[in-house]
Structure formats: structure tokens, C-alpha cells
Design an enzyme around this catalytic site. Sequence first.
Site, mmCIF file in Angstrom:
data_model
loop_
_atom_site.group_PDB
_atom_site.id
_atom_site.type_symbol
_atom_site.label_atom_id
_atom_site.label_comp_id
_atom_site.label_asym_id
_atom_site.label_seq_id
_atom_site.Cartn_x
_atom_site.Cartn_y
_atom_site.Cartn_z
ATOM 1 N N ARG A 50 0.726 -1.192 0.075
ATOM 2 C CA ARG A 50 0.057 -0.159 0.156
ATOM 3 C C ARG A 50 0.910 1.280 0.034
ATOM 4 N NH1 ARG A 50 -1.369 1.724 4.693
ATOM 5 N NH2 ARG A 50 -2.421 -0.248 5.299
ATOM 6 N N TYR A 103 -15.827 17.912 -15.327
ATOM 7 C CA TYR A 103 -16.154 16.747 -15.521
ATOM 8 C C TYR A 103 -17.097 16.047 -14.611
ATOM 9 C CZ TYR A 103 -15.531 11.627 -15.193
ATOM 10 O OH TYR A 103 -15.835 10.164 -15.130
ATOM 11 N N ASP A 175 -6.714 19.598 -14.197
ATOM 12 C CA ASP A 175 -7.147 18.115 -14.788
ATOM 13 C C ASP A 175 -6.535 18.036 -16.209
ATOM 14 O OD1 ASP A 175 -8.243 15.783 -15.770
ATOM 15 O OD2 ASP A 175 -10.089 16.226 -14.472
HETATM 16 C C1 LIG Z 1 -12.531 10.035 -16.569
HETATM 17 C C2 LIG Z 1 -12.198 11.168 -16.089
HETATM 18 C C3 LIG Z 1 -11.880 11.521 -14.750
HETATM 19 C C4 LIG Z 1 -12.238 10.385 -13.727
HETATM 20 O O1 LIG Z 1 -11.462 9.357 -13.603
HETATM 21 P P1 LIG Z 1 -11.685 7.832 -13.471
HETATM 22 O O2 LIG Z 1 -10.456 7.175 -13.851
HETATM 23 O O3 LIG Z 1 -12.769 7.588 -14.308
HETATM 24 O O4 LIG Z 1 -11.947 7.740 -12.080
HETATM 25 C C5 LIG Z 1 -11.526 12.926 -14.115
HETATM 26 N N1 LIG Z 1 -11.369 13.703 -15.027
HETATM 27 C C6 LIG Z 1 -11.832 13.776 -16.209
HETATM 28 C C7 LIG Z 1 -11.495 14.766 -17.234
HETATM 29 C C8 LIG Z 1 -11.831 12.475 -16.898
HETATM 30 O O5 LIG Z 1 -12.367 12.247 -18.184
#
Ligand SMILES: *Cc1c(COP(=O)(O)O)cnc(C)c1O
Length: 381
Positions: A50, A103, A175
Amino acid sequence: MKFDGFETLAIHAGQEPDAGTGAVVVPIYQTSTYAQDGVGGMRQGYEYSRTKNPTRTALEECLAALESGARGLGFASGMAAEDTLLRTVLSPGDHIIIPGDAYGGTFRLISKVVERWGVSWDAVDQTNADAVRDAMRPNTKVVWTETPTNPLLGITDIETVAQIAHDGDALLVVDNTFASPYLQQPLTLGADVVVHSTTKYIGGHSDVVGGALVVADAELGEQLAFHQNTMGAIPGPFDSWLTLRGVKTLGVRMDRHSENAERVVAALEGHSAVRRVYYPGLDTHPGHKIAERQMRSFGGMVSFALRDGEKAALQVCERTKVFTLGESLGGVESLIEHPGRMTHASTAGSALEVPADLVRISVGIESGDDLVADLLQALEG
Ligand SMILES: *Cc1c(COP(=O)(O)O)cnc(C)c1O
């Protein structure tokens, strides 16, 4: 000499041949625990998986190199990465600014979970940097940005928003899932944290769910590693290995995604059934100039609105043959979806609700000719 080109780092950073055997590919260290040389005597810094696992370490070091960060951290999913980050940097009473078309999962995490701990939030259109400045409050601790946004492909000027966040002593989190580090490196533009759903372009083959954080500051990296271990939302060795396998071809895949997307956009632009195409590569796109400055090319995500409304949008989604109807994005195969009823259904009725006539496509790396032909036949019915 420094061998630090993107594609070189993707294949070699964190991936020295195995010290014991010389294996060129980082092995899948499918183990939960490690033998110690005497009580408290860890051999190579590993005691329990972990906390640390060598396959995951390789992935984390590679991602840190690709984002030009001080530290990378792997998670079980993009949402796990976001959750761990928010619980590390926010406390009750703090405020966070998110994008107007965040998102769906991020919006849900912040509005349904984070808010309950006493954190307030505002969703603003970050394609307008002044709107971010106006939304800053004395207790704003995080500005959360996505660029390009999902599903409307809005562009935020990362450098300007980083300045605004820092003027208010807040962190800028970007992001970077839609662009990937090959197309855009937010940390080099002043961001403090990059978030990835590695499920998408980084993994690239739609065969693994994962997430990552990369930070510019090693001390914040240390705090996040503490929370990563404390909360335990880590990726397993095999998932780390699959993701690392995907990363190696990220550069060539992204070039092809962008190239195919540009061809598809050109075909959609002239089509009578299409009301509007959303793609930052179009010089009519309001964020085009900024995108040109901060991205290498414009990526594989395209959205378009149908002249005949929602029914026409749903029909297109159900008629394609090469594009598979499904959620997610960023894999080698092309996908099509209706954000209003699928990925963004949770925003219905809120200020973040998306247009009903919108279709989103993730343009894959199949033959560009086939992708264009498939969309044209779906539009014509
Ligand atoms: C898919 C996505 C997420 C979340 O990711 P997961 O791997 O599905 O948990 C966050 N931000 C964006 C822009 C995404 O496309």
C-alpha cells in the site's frame, strides 16, 4: 548529455532494466509484502505494497518526468486521485472554484461529498479568466481547472489562472486528462498540481482504470504520499504495469488522435446536419489562440451539436459502426456518446447541464478515412 525528449522519457524514465535480472521491462511485482534484513531493515525502501510497490514506483517516476513535476503518485482511479488530493489540501471552511462544465464525476465529488465536510464551491466559466478573479474569496484554497473542458472543449489560459490563484494564495489544480502531458504540461505554465484519469489517454487502450497526481513542489508531494498511504486508494501492480505499457506509446498515439480529429472536424464542419462543431483546433473557436500557445496539437476530443436537436443527436450515436457507443475516452478505439444522457447525466437541472443536441466523440487511431466515412453515413442515416 541529457536525453530528455518526451518519447525517450515515456519509454525510459523510472524504467531502468531490473537490477536483479536485467529484465528490460519493469516486472509486475505482484507482492503485498517484502522480506526485511533484521527488524526495521528494509532492503530497497519497500515494506508493504500500500505504501510502495516497485511497479507503481516506476509508473510514478515516469509520470513525474512526463509532466516535469517533482513527484508523481498513482491511484486506483482518477476519482481516487481527486478525492485524496481534495482531502489533503482542503479543510472545513475553505472554498474551491471549479469549471462551469467540470467533468461530471468531479462535480459530483465536490457537490455531493466535499460540500458535506463544510467546503463551499463556485462553478464559473473559466474560459473567461476575469470570472475566476471575481470568484476568488479570502478562503479560496483551490482553483480547479480543466482545459480543454468536457464536453464543450472550452480553453482556459493556464498561465493567467495560475497567477490569479497564486495572488489569492490558492493552489491551481489542472485536470490534464483530455490533453495528456504530451500535448500540454500545466506545471511548466505555473500550475501546482496535475490530475489525470490515466484510464484515458495515458493508459490509452481502454483496459485499465487508474489515476495520478503530479506536483511541482516536493513537500506537497510528501503530504500527498502520506495521504495516499493513509487512505490507500492505490493501483495494483498489474494495473500500474498496464498503464506504464500504455505510456510508452503516448506520443505517437496523441499525434494520430490529433491528426484524425482534424480530419473528422473538417468533415463535420461542412455538413448540413451539424449546427456547431466544438474543437480548439478551429480558428473560429474562442480559445484557439490560447490553445495554440499552450498545447502541442489539439487532441482527439471533438463535440458537435445537431441542427435537428436531441433526437438527431441520439440517432447519430446509435448509427455509427466504427465509433462504439460508450462512455470514457482516450483509447485507441473511437467512441461516441450523448453527454446529456450518459457522462453528464448527473448535471441535469444544475447550472452545469449540457446541451441536449450535443454529441461527443473520442477520435481513435483507426484509419482516418473509415472514421470520416462512418460519421458521414451516421449523419445521413
Ligand atoms: C474520466 C475522467 C475523470 C475520472 O477518472 P476515473 O479514472 O474514471 O476515475 C476525471 N477527469 C476527467 C476529465 C475524466 O475524463
